[in-house]
Design an enzyme around this catalytic site. Structure first.
Site, PDB file in Angstrom:
ATOM      1  N   SER A 188       0.790  -1.229   0.000  1.00 25.78           N
ATOM      2  CA  SER A 188       0.000   0.000   0.000  1.00 25.78           C
ATOM      3  C   SER A 188       0.823   1.280   0.000  1.00 25.78           C
ATOM      4  O   SER A 188       0.332   2.322  -0.412  1.00 25.78           O
ATOM      5  CB  SER A 188      -0.955   0.003   1.193  1.00 25.78           C
ATOM      6  N   HIS A 216      -5.366  -3.860  -2.022  1.00 25.83           N
ATOM      7  CA  HIS A 216      -5.155  -2.904  -3.118  1.00 25.83           C
ATOM      8  C   HIS A 216      -5.145  -3.582  -4.486  1.00 25.83           C
ATOM      9  O   HIS A 216      -4.978  -2.912  -5.509  1.00 25.83           O
ATOM     10  CB  HIS A 216      -3.844  -2.133  -2.916  1.00 25.83           C
ATOM     11  N   LYS A 247     -12.113  -0.409  -0.894  1.00 26.50           N
ATOM     12  CA  LYS A 247     -11.284   0.396  -1.805  1.00 26.50           C
ATOM     13  C   LYS A 247     -11.955   0.440  -3.183  1.00 26.50           C
ATOM     14  O   LYS A 247     -12.915   1.180  -3.339  1.00 26.50           O
ATOM     15  CB  LYS A 247      -9.863  -0.150  -1.794  1.00 26.50           C
TER      16      LYS A 247
HETATM   17  C1  LIG Z   1      -6.550  -0.971   3.370  1.00 24.57           C
HETATM   18  C2  LIG Z   1      -5.874  -2.253   3.643  1.00 24.57           C
HETATM   19  C3  LIG Z   1      -6.438  -3.198   4.500  1.00 24.57           C
HETATM   20  C4  LIG Z   1      -7.661  -2.890   5.309  1.00 24.57           C
HETATM   21  O1  LIG Z   1      -8.812  -2.847   4.536  1.00 24.57           O
HETATM   22  P1  LIG Z   1     -10.112  -2.092   5.104  1.00 24.57           P
HETATM   23  O2  LIG Z   1     -11.224  -2.731   4.361  1.00 24.57           O
HETATM   24  O3  LIG Z   1      -9.936  -0.643   4.821  1.00 24.57           O
HETATM   25  O4  LIG Z   1     -10.162  -2.382   6.572  1.00 24.57           O
HETATM   26  C5  LIG Z   1      -5.809  -4.418   4.639  1.00 24.57           C
HETATM   27  N1  LIG Z   1      -4.663  -4.704   3.972  1.00 24.57           N
HETATM   28  C6  LIG Z   1      -4.081  -3.812   3.156  1.00 24.57           C
HETATM   29  C7  LIG Z   1      -2.835  -4.184   2.424  1.00 24.57           C
HETATM   30  C8  LIG Z   1      -4.666  -2.561   2.962  1.00 24.57           C
HETATM   31  O5  LIG Z   1      -4.078  -1.675   2.160  1.00 24.57           O
END
Ligand SMILES: *Cc1c(COP(=O)(O)O)cnc(C)c1O
Length: 405
Positions: A188, A216, A247
């Protein structure tokens, strides 16, 4: 008249830490969005080109998703009323899980309240203290928390270093515990892709469980956004696939895909699933509509990638460090602009904002000391004119502030 109570001496240690952040120049205030999540929108009263959201496919305000949420609310109300295992499993929750399982071509799926709880709840429940977790050093915080909660022994391998992962596996080859290899599909902070294919081979060789966190990668990588397993063509070789609904899918939630037994086990043992209330029906309906769109409007994903490559090329030729020298090389719509120094980075992000571009400054401890960056994320819905405008602003501000010479 009531007045709020200030910090009492019991919490004075927090004030000291806040003061420390202010001294370092990395203290931030939350930016408040005053209209919709969109390529151009209003934060704190200022119109900006938005390069900070995870709204990869622009679905946060898609008419079909809005309609789905409203229809579900009218039909089923606003809340589920209980945790899934008591009385809070609605028909629409099951429909969403079936839909995702079919999309990912796996036996079964369980939806959690967030990607964070999906990771933490899964890692912590499928392993115990006699087991081992092999984890990439840049894996997401939710994996790290899950690993700690599991009480398994944690072995951290250097970023994307498959040989290092193998060395660590060899050291514990004769230990009785189970082994789990885990990587982010897309990292990320740097936007590079995890070596899911090579790690899957390693897992096979050492009889380890293979798990990938595709937060992602969901909606971004693979056919119709099916994720990193599809991107690498390693179907059937990854035991646990985590994705997010927060996302590209534009709503809220996380999911785990795998065998029927894995999912049944998580229904019985994953603590966020057991002890935290399920989604409102509107959330499940929104997600179902979003998966339909991944299949019916694949051109969104094509636009996302075209915008991504254009933006990266332009930033590179303007002379920015977009990763790949002292930091990993981005291969996805996440493009960091590396500045190094924390304060300089936060100041640059602030100057960009004042000039009309929203891009988050990220410093230690979210990224290593000396690797601070302004992180940009492209979406399918940014127009070429908006991207060009953003590039011009970034370049002008960088020259004015000495980021570019
Ligand atoms: C954003 C993210 C999460 C968490 O996801 P949410 O649905 O926002 O809780 C988990 N792992 C990674 C790599 C992320 O970037």
């Amino acid at each position: 008249m009531t007045t709020s109570i200030g910090t009492r001496p019991q919490l004075a240690h927090l004030t000291a830490q806040i003061d420390d952040l202010k001294q370092r120049g990395t203290f931030f205030k939350l930016r408040v969005l005053e209209d919709e999540q969109a390529p151009v929108c209003t934060y704190d009263g200022r119109r900006v080109i938005n390069l900070a959201s995870n709204n990869y496919l622009g679905l946060c305000n898609h008419p079909k998703l809005r309609e789905a949420a409203i229809a579900a609310t009218v039909k089923y109300g606003v809340g589920s009323g209980a945790v899934r295992t008591i009385a809070g499993t609605m028909r629409i929750h099951m429909e969403l899980e079936e839909k995702i399982a079919a999309f990912k071509n796996v036996e079964a799926c369980v939806v959690f309240q967030s990607g964070f709880t999906a990771n933490a709840g899964t890692v912590s429940s499928i392993l115990g203290k006699e087991d081992f977790i092999l984890s990439d050093e840049l894996n997401h915080a939710s994996i790290i928390d899950g690993a700690r909660l599991s009480r398994a022994k944690i072995k951290v391998f250097r970023h994307k270093d498959v040989e290092h992962a193998e060395e660590l596996l060899k050291e514990i080859e004769n230990e009785p515990g189970r082994k789990l290899i885990i990587t982010d599909g897309v990292f990320s902070m740097d936007g590079d892709i995890g070596p899911v294919d090579k790690l899957a081979v390693l897992a096979e060789k050492y009889g380890a469980i293979m798990m990938v966190d595709d937060a992602h990668a969901s909606g971004v990588l693979g056919r119709n956004g099916r994720g990193s397993v599809d991107h690498f063509g390693v179907h059937g070789k990854v035991d646990v696939q985590v994705g997010t609904l927060s996302k590209a899918i534009a709503s809220l939630g996380g999911y785990v895909c795998g065998s029927r037994d894995l999912i049944d086990y998580l229904y019985h043992r994953a603590r966020p699933f057991l002890f935290s209330t399920s989604h409102p029906p509107s959330v499940a309906a929104t997600c179902i509509a979003a998966f339909d769109l991944l299949e019916s409007e694949p051109e969104r994903i094509e636009r996302l990638w075209a915008n991504t490559w254009y933006f990266k090329e332009q930033l590179t030729s303007a002379g920015f460090d977009v990763g790949g020298v002292t930091t990993p090389k981005s291969e996805t719509p996440i493009t960091p602009i590396i500045l190094g120094d924390g304060r300089k980075t936060m100041d640059f992000s602030k100057a960009l904002f004042e000039a009309g571009v929203m891009a988050t400054g990220i410093a230690f401890p979210t990224v290593p000391e000396g690797k601070a960056r302004v992180r940009t994320i492209m979406t399918s819905e940014h127009t070429r004119a908006e991207i060009d405008q953003a590039l011009e602003t970034i370049t002008v501000v960088a020259k004015r502030t000495g980021v570019l010479s």
